[in-house]
Design an enzyme around this catalytic site. Structure first.
Site, PDB file in Angstrom:
ATOM      1  N   LYS A 151      64.595  24.355  60.936  1.00 15.53           N
ATOM      2  CA  LYS A 151      65.836  24.370  60.164  1.00 15.53           C
ATOM      3  C   LYS A 151      66.970  24.013  61.112  1.00 15.53           C
ATOM      4  CE  LYS A 151      64.015  27.122  56.558  1.00 15.53           C
ATOM      5  NZ  LYS A 151      63.220  28.322  56.465  1.00 15.53           N
ATOM      6  N   GLU A 203      41.940  29.227  49.687  1.00 13.30           N
ATOM      7  CA  GLU A 203      42.313  29.791  48.378  1.00 13.30           C
ATOM      8  C   GLU A 203      42.051  28.825  47.224  1.00 13.30           C
ATOM      9  OE1 GLU A 203      44.005  29.833  51.148  1.00 13.30           O
ATOM     10  OE2 GLU A 203      45.312  31.574  51.357  1.00 13.30           O
TER      11      GLU A 203
HETATM   12  P1  AMP Z   1      42.463  26.714  55.507  1.00 18.97           P
HETATM   13  O1  AMP Z   1      42.426  27.650  54.383  1.00 18.97           O
HETATM   14  O2  AMP Z   1      42.022  27.281  56.804  1.00 18.97           O
HETATM   15  O3  AMP Z   1      41.745  25.440  55.220  1.00 18.97           O
HETATM   16  O4  AMP Z   1      43.985  26.319  55.731  1.00 18.97           O
HETATM   17  C1  AMP Z   1      44.736  25.726  54.722  1.00 18.97           C
HETATM   18  C2  AMP Z   1      45.974  25.106  55.291  1.00 18.97           C
HETATM   19  O5  AMP Z   1      45.625  24.062  56.199  1.00 18.97           O
HETATM   20  C3  AMP Z   1      46.840  24.430  54.273  1.00 18.97           C
HETATM   21  O6  AMP Z   1      47.655  25.341  53.575  1.00 18.97           O
HETATM   22  C4  AMP Z   1      47.644  23.467  55.142  1.00 18.97           C
HETATM   23  O7  AMP Z   1      48.709  24.118  55.797  1.00 18.97           O
HETATM   24  C5  AMP Z   1      46.623  23.055  56.174  1.00 18.97           C
HETATM   25  N1  AMP Z   1      46.013  21.784  55.800  1.00 18.97           N
HETATM   26  C6  AMP Z   1      44.820  21.568  55.223  1.00 18.97           C
HETATM   27  N2  AMP Z   1      44.599  20.252  55.061  1.00 18.97           N
HETATM   28  C7  AMP Z   1      45.689  19.617  55.543  1.00 18.97           C
HETATM   29  C8  AMP Z   1      46.095  18.255  55.653  1.00 18.97           C
HETATM   30  N3  AMP Z   1      45.315  17.255  55.281  1.00 18.97           N
HETATM   31  N4  AMP Z   1      47.312  17.998  56.185  1.00 18.97           N
HETATM   32  C9  AMP Z   1      48.124  18.991  56.588  1.00 18.97           C
HETATM   33  N5  AMP Z   1      47.798  20.285  56.523  1.00 18.97           N
HETATM   34  C10 AMP Z   1      46.601  20.596  56.007  1.00 18.97           C
END
Ligand code: AMP
Length: 544
Positions: free
Chosen positions: A442, A333
Site C-alpha cells: 500500500k 478450499e
Molecule cells: P494452496 O491452498 O496451498 O494451493 O494455496 C492457495 C493459494 O495459492 C491461492 O489463494 C493463491 O494465493 C496461490 N496461488 C495458487 N495458484 C496460483 C497462481 N497460479 N498464481 C498466483 N497465486 C496462486
C-alpha cells in the site's frame, strides 16, 4: 413435479470401478520410494483398494473416521485414497515438508485413528508418534518396515492387504454411502495462524473431476499419460487421481524424486503427454534442459499452478519447447481448481505477444465456479482488467466452513468465500492475481502488485528468482523492495534490472531498492514465504 431419473450417488470409488472395467489398457507407473519402477493398472489398484477397505473395517475403522497418509505419489498412495474413501472413511493427507510439530498438530486436529506412511518418513513418524492423541496404529507402505522406534510395531501394508480375493473383483463390497459424506481432509498451508482443515465430500470430488476436467487445461482422455509432480499431499493432489480414473488416462507417479533430471527421465521414458506442478519445479526442469541441451519429445501440455507462473516461463515452454502451458489457479478450499488460462475466441486472433500476456494471467473459471472482486466494504468492482479487488468465489466444490469451525471470517453470510487473494477480472473473464491480501503493497493509498513486478523481474535473463516485499516508508506508508536470486554465473546490476522494469510498470511501482541474495525461502507447498522475507528484511532502510 420431480424428475424421474435414477438416484445414483456420486461416490469416488465409482471412478475406480469405471476405470477398472473400461480402461484396462491404462498403466499406473510409479517410481517407488525404494527407487525401482512399478507398473500396474486400474483393475489391480481397485482390487487392492478394496482389500484395504476390508482390512480397515476389520481393524475397527468406521465410516467418517480419518485415516492419515504421509506419502509421496505412488500407486500405493492412490490405493490408500480409494480404499479409505471407498469404505466411508476419510483420507487425511499430511505434508512431510512441514515441521514435525506442525504435522503432529494437523494429525491431532484431524483426529486420525490410523497413519499410513512411506518408509522414508520413518524418522518423521518416530518424532511425532509420542504427540499423536488419536492414532491407534501405523502402517508402513511397503512389504517391510524400515527401522523405527515406536511403542507399537507398525503394520506392513502388503501384509495388511494380503489375503484371498476373487480375481480382480476383490472381496469387499463398497458400502452404499450418501454422496455428501466426508471423503478427504486436507489442511491449508497456514503461513499465518494455524493450518485449517478442508473437508471434501464424495460429491465435491466427483464434481471437481467432472467440471475441472472439462476445462481446456486438465481435459484428458485415454491416450493421455499424466505425470502429477504436484504431491497428493498438496491441495487434494489437484484432484488428479480422480481426473485420471474418470478419463482413463494413464498415471505416471514420480515418488520422492522431483528434481529436473528425474522428472525429465520420466517425461521421456514414460512418454508423458500432460504434467502438473508449481512454478519452481518447472524452473528447475527448464534449467536442466538448458544445461544439457535437451528436448521434450512427448509432452504436449504443462499445467502450472500453486503460485504465479511468470510470463517468461510460459514463453520458454511454448516457444522453445513447443509445450502448451496451462496456467492454473486454485486453493485447497476449492478442491482445488478455480481457473485455467487458455486462449479462447475472440482472443485467438491476437498477436503472439498479447496472447502470452493473457496466458500469464490465472485464467477463467470452468462451469461451477462463480467469481467476483469487491472492495473492502463488499461492493463489486468493475471487470475491466484494471480495478483490483478481494477475490470471492462460490460453487459446489468450494468449502462452506473449515473443519471444526476454524477461520469463520473467510465465509461471508452471503455464501461467498473470501479467497484472501487480490485480483483483477477482465471483460473476457480472465482473472489475474496481483497479490495475497496480506502481501499487497500500500503506497500512498494505492496498491502495488508484488506478483506483477516479480514476474517481470524473472523475465530478465540474469534473474533466477525474484520476490517483492513492502518496506515501511515515512512518506508513502510502504514502498517496494525487489529481492533477487541471480542466475548462476551472472552478476546483474541494479540499474540494468530497474531499466528492464521501466516502461513495463507504472513509474510509481518501480522498486525503491534491489538486493541480491543466495536464496528465497519457500513454503512447504512451493510458494514464496513472504512472512520469512519480511522478517529477514525487518531492519532494511531505503537510503534515499
Ligand atoms: P494452496 O491452498 O496451498 O494451493 O494455496 C492457495 C493459494 O495459492 C491461492 O489463494 C493463491 O494465493 C496461490 N496461488 C495458487 N495458484 C496460483 C497462481 N497460479 N498464481 C498466483 N497465486 C496462486
Amino acid at each position: 413435479m420431480r424428475g424421474l431419473m435414477q438416484d445414483w450417488p456420486m461416490l469416488v470409488h465409482r471412478l475406480i470401478d469405471h476405470a477398472a472395467l473400461y480402461h484396462q489398457g491404462a498403466s499406473i507407473v510409479s517410481r517407488t520410494v525404494e527407487g525401482d519402477m512399478h507398473r500396474t493398472g486400474y483393475a489391480e489398484i481397485r482390487a487392492r483398494a478394496r482389500k484395504l477397505s476390508r482390512a480397515l473395517t476389520k481393524r475397527g475403522i468406521r465410516p467418517g473416521d480419518r485415516v492419515a497418509t504421509l506419502a509421496w505419489n505412488t500407486y500405493r498412495h492412490v490405493e490408500c485414497w480409494y480404499g479409505i474413501a471407498g469404505m466411508g472413511a476419510v483420507y487425511h493427507t499430511l505434508n512431510p515438508r512441514l515441521f514435525a510439530d506442525q504435522i503432529a498438530w494437523i494429525t491431532n486436529h484431524g483426529g486420525a485413528r490410523a497413519l499410513f506412511y512411506d518408509n522414508c518418513f520413518a524418522p518423521i513418524v518416530e518424532a511425532i508418534a509420542p504427540k499423536l492423541r488419536h492414532v491407534e496404529f501405523f502402517v508402513a507402505l511397503g512389504d517391510e518396515i524400515a527401522p523405527i522406534k515406536l511403542r507399537k510395531k507398525p503394520l506392513v501394508y502388503e501384509k495388511l492387504i494380503a489375503g484371498p480375493s476373487s480375481g480382480n473383483k476383490g472381496d469387499f463390497d463398497w458400502p452404499a454411502l450418501d454422496e455428501n459424506s466426508a471423503c478427504g481432509l486436507c489442511y491449508t498451508s497456514g503461513t499465518t495462524g494455524d493450518p485449517k482443515g478442508v473437508l471434501y465430500s464424495h460429491r465435491s470430488n466427483i464434481l471437481t473431476a467432472l467440471l475441472a476436467g472439462q476445462s481446456p487445461g486438465l481435459h484428458m482422455g485415454p491416450m493421455d499419460r499424466m505425470l502429477p509432480v504436484v504431491p497428493m499431499f498438496h491441495a487434494n493432489g489437484w484432484a488428479i487421481p480422480f481426473l485420471t480414473a474418470l478419463s482413463g488416462a494413464s498415471l505416471v507417479m514420480p515418488g520422492p524424486r522431483l528434481d529436473g533430471a528425474s522428472i525429465y527421465q520420466l517425461l521421456e521414458e514414460e512418454r508423458v503427454t500432460i504434467t502438473a506442478a508449481v512454478p519452481t519445479v518447472w524452473m528447475n526442469l527448464l534449467q536442466y534442459l538448458e544445461d544439457n541441451r535437451l528436448k521434450l519429445s512427448h509432452l504436449k501440455r504443462v499445467c502450472i499452478g500453486g503460485a504465479a507462473a511468470p510470463r517468461a516461463l510460459v514463453e520458454q515452454f511454448e516457444d522453445k519447447f513447443g509445450v502448451e502451458v496451462i496456467h492454473a489457479w486454485g486453493m485447497t478450499e476449492m478442491s482445488p481448481i478455480g481457473t485455467m488460462s487458455a486462449i479462447k475466441p475472440p482472443l485467438d486472433v491476437l498477436p503472439r505477444a498479447r496472447q502470452l500476456d493473457i496466458k500469464a494471467k490465472q485464467g477463467y473459471p470452468h462451469f461451477g465456479i462463480e467469481m467476483k472482486i469487491t472492495d473492502d466494504k463488499g461492493h463489486a468492482r468493475p471487470r475491466d482488467g484494471k480495478a483490483f479487488g478481494r477475490l470471492k468465489v462460490k460453487g459446489p466444490n468450494i468449502a462452506r466452513a473449515y473443519f471444526k469451525g476454524a477461520g469463520r471470517e473467510a465465509f461471508g453470510k452471503d455464501g461467498w468465500f473470501d479467497t484472501g487473494d487480490v485480483a483483477t477480472l477482465d471483460e473476457y473473464g480472465y482473472m489475474q492475481i496481483t497479490d495475497r491480501s496480506k502481501d499487497v503493497i500500500k503506497s500512498g493509498g494505492e496498491w502495488i502488485s508484488t506478483i506483477e513486478i516479480e514476474n517481470l523481474a524473472v523475465g530478465h535473463p540474469d534473474v533466477a528468482e525474484a520476490a517483492v516485499i513492502g518496506i515501511p516508508h515515512p512518506k508513502w506508508n510502504e514502498r517496494p523492495l525487489l529481492i533477487v536470486v541471480p542466475r548462476p554465473g551472472t552478476a546483474p546490476n541494479v540499474e540494468a534490472l530497474l531499466a528492464h522494469l521501466r516502461g513495463r510498470i507504472a513509474k510509481w511501482w518501480l522498486p525503491d531498492a534491489v538486493v541480491f541474495v543466495d536464496d528465497i525461502p519457500h513454503t512447504a507447498t512451493g510458494k514464496i514465504l513472504k512472512t520469512e522475507l519480511r522478517r529477514r528484511f525487518v531492519d532494511f532502510k531505503f537510503t534515499s
